[in-house]
Design a protein around this motif. Structure first.
Motif, short mmCIF file in Angstrom:
data_model
loop_
_atom_site.label_atom_id
_atom_site.label_comp_id
_atom_site.label_asym_id
_atom_site.label_seq_id
_atom_site.Cartn_x
_atom_site.Cartn_y
_atom_site.Cartn_z
N HIS A 50 0.82 -1.22 0.00
CA HIS A 50 0.00 0.00 0.00
C HIS A 50 0.85 1.26 0.00
CE1 HIS A 50 -3.58 -2.38 0.14
NE2 HIS A 50 -2.96 -3.15 1.02
N CYS A 90 -7.77 2.51 -3.84
CA CYS A 90 -7.45 1.17 -3.34
C CYS A 90 -8.39 0.84 -2.18
CB CYS A 90 -6.00 1.15 -2.87
SG CYS A 90 -5.47 -0.42 -2.18
N CYS A 147 -7.71 0.01 0.63
CA CYS A 147 -7.16 0.48 1.91
C CYS A 147 -7.52 1.93 2.19
CB CYS A 147 -5.64 0.30 1.94
SG CYS A 147 -4.76 1.48 0.90
N ASN A 157 -6.32 4.49 0.33
CA ASN A 157 -5.31 5.30 -0.36
C ASN A 157 -5.57 5.25 -1.88
OD1 ASN A 157 -2.96 6.73 -0.93
ND2 ASN A 157 -1.58 5.11 -0.25
N CYS A 179 -1.85 2.59 -5.00
CA CYS A 179 -0.95 1.71 -4.22
C CYS A 179 -0.17 0.76 -5.14
CB CYS A 179 -1.76 0.89 -3.22
SG CYS A 179 -2.55 1.87 -1.96
ZN LIG Z 1 -3.82 0.38 -0.80
#
Ligand SMILES: [Zn+2]
Length: 384
Positions: free
Chosen positions: A240, A250, A252, A254, A257
């Protein structure tokens, strides 16, 4: 020296001698005394304890430097057995090893499941089958090590598995209750790194980065021979790391990544229409037949791995980087592409400072890693 101190010294002597026997087996009492600096009577009494525990046995006779030939001491690898289980996103790979890490039996199952109950049932039946292969021995099954593609905290609770919702937080206690042996839970990249350090490509190296590329990317970090897990066990989530701050979103939270570009998930779903419906084996076959579009895809895969890897190398300055991925392991074109991406970008003083290599253990790296951690914990306890 008081009684408590004496007890402590004895215990330390026992552990020191046992470690040397594991490392140098077969070895004589006289050699052990020379290496450890312990006097002959201490060596003899501690060796008797190890023999009583069935951890060491004597064999015939070794080389003599003149005079009577010495009796040699050997680590009893068959005193017990450990299970190493790697739970992947769509498979479970299990191995049974002796205390020396030699694989005695293995089991592989695909897990296209829709519920946690179904997945746990497959896991339990795989463990049952492996347990039925445990040979008769003093200690029997000494433990089960399980690794998962997710974040494991320092209490071995699974706190996040982005690609496998069925893997439950308290898997450790569920398995312990069912099989009544010690269970350890580890992150998959950490386990793989440890496997390569103990048995594989990084044997005897001190500072290693292991990059596991599957559905996502995780890295295992070994510093001064020890796994570095971070303060809470969350280290190594470099999949990430931002490669493109304007990139796609993404899971996550963010953007852009590394694993959105360089994981297998990205590899199988790029803009090319061709790769979308191909399996890994079909891709490998096409590459072996020099299919032009496939070769370009493989090169691009390597390029994106190399982009992120450059930052990893600049951060850790490791002796060695080991990449675990079936495509990288079987297609030299990918490794070459990674190397050229890294070479043209890395900090120039680090240029020739590291080795970049594919995993030596392949698919079994994480399972072997968890099994060796189980064995180490057992050997620590049994010499208390
Ligand atoms: Zn990510």
């Amino acid at each position: 020296m008081n009684v408590a101190d004496q007890f402590l010294v004895k215990k330390m002597n026992l552990k020191t001698l046992f470690k040397e026997i594991i490392r140098k087996s077969p070895i004589s009492r006289a050699e052990l005394s020379k290496i450890t600096g312990l006097n002959k009577s201490t060596v003899s009494s501690q060796i008797n304890t190890l023999i009583e525990k069935n951890l060491v046995f004597e064999i015939g006779q070794g080389q003599s430097s003149g005079g009577r030939r010495p009796v040699m001491l050997v680590f009893n690898k068959k005193a017990g057995y450990a299970l190493g289980i790697d739970i992947g996103v769509d498979f479970i790979n299990g191995i049974l090893t002796d205390l020396g890490g030699n694989v005695v039996a293995s089991q592989y199952k695909e897990t296209a499941v829709s519920s946690a109950e179904e997945a746990i049932a497959i896991l339990f039946s795989l463990i049952d089958e492996l347990i039925s292969s445990v040979p008769d021995s003093r200690y029997g099954l000494v433990g089960i090590g399980v690794c998962v593609p997710g974040i494991v905290d320092k209490n071995e609770e699974i706190v996040f598995t982005p690609n496998s919702e069925w893997i439950v937080k308290d898997l450790k206690s569920i398995i312990e209750q069912k099989f009544s042996v010690p269970v350890l839970i580890e992150n998959e990249a950490n386990a793989g790194a440890y496997g390569e350090k103990v048995f594989g490509a990084a044997k005897n190296l001190s500072n290693i980065i292991y990059v596991s590329i599957g559905t996502g990317i995780g890295i295992g970090i070994i510093i001064n021979q020890e796994l570095y897990r971070g303060n809470n066990g969350f280290s190594g989530e470099m999949g990430h790391m931002t490669i493109d701050f304007n990139g796609p979103k993404c899971s996550c939270g963010n953007r852009g990544c590394w694993e959105l570009y360089a994981s297998e998930r990205a590899f199988y779903n790029p803009s090319s229409k061709k790769s979308i419906h191909l399996t890994r084996n079909e891709l490998i076959n096409l590459a072996q037949n020099n299919d032009a579009e496939t070769l370009i895809l493989l090169q691009k895969f390597g390029f994106y791995i190399g982009i992120g890897l450059t930052s990893v190398l600049n951060t850790f300055n490791p002796q060695s980087v080991i990449i675990r991925n079936s495509i990288v392991e079987s297609q030299p074109i990918v490794l070459n592409s990674i190397k050229s991406a890294v070479t043209s970008r890395i900090y120039s003083i680090s240029q020739n400072e590291y080795d970049l290599m594919p995993s030596a253990l392949g698919q079994n790296a994480p399972a072997l890693g968890t099994s060796s951690i189980v064995i180490e914990r057992f050997l620590e306890l049994v010499t208390e």
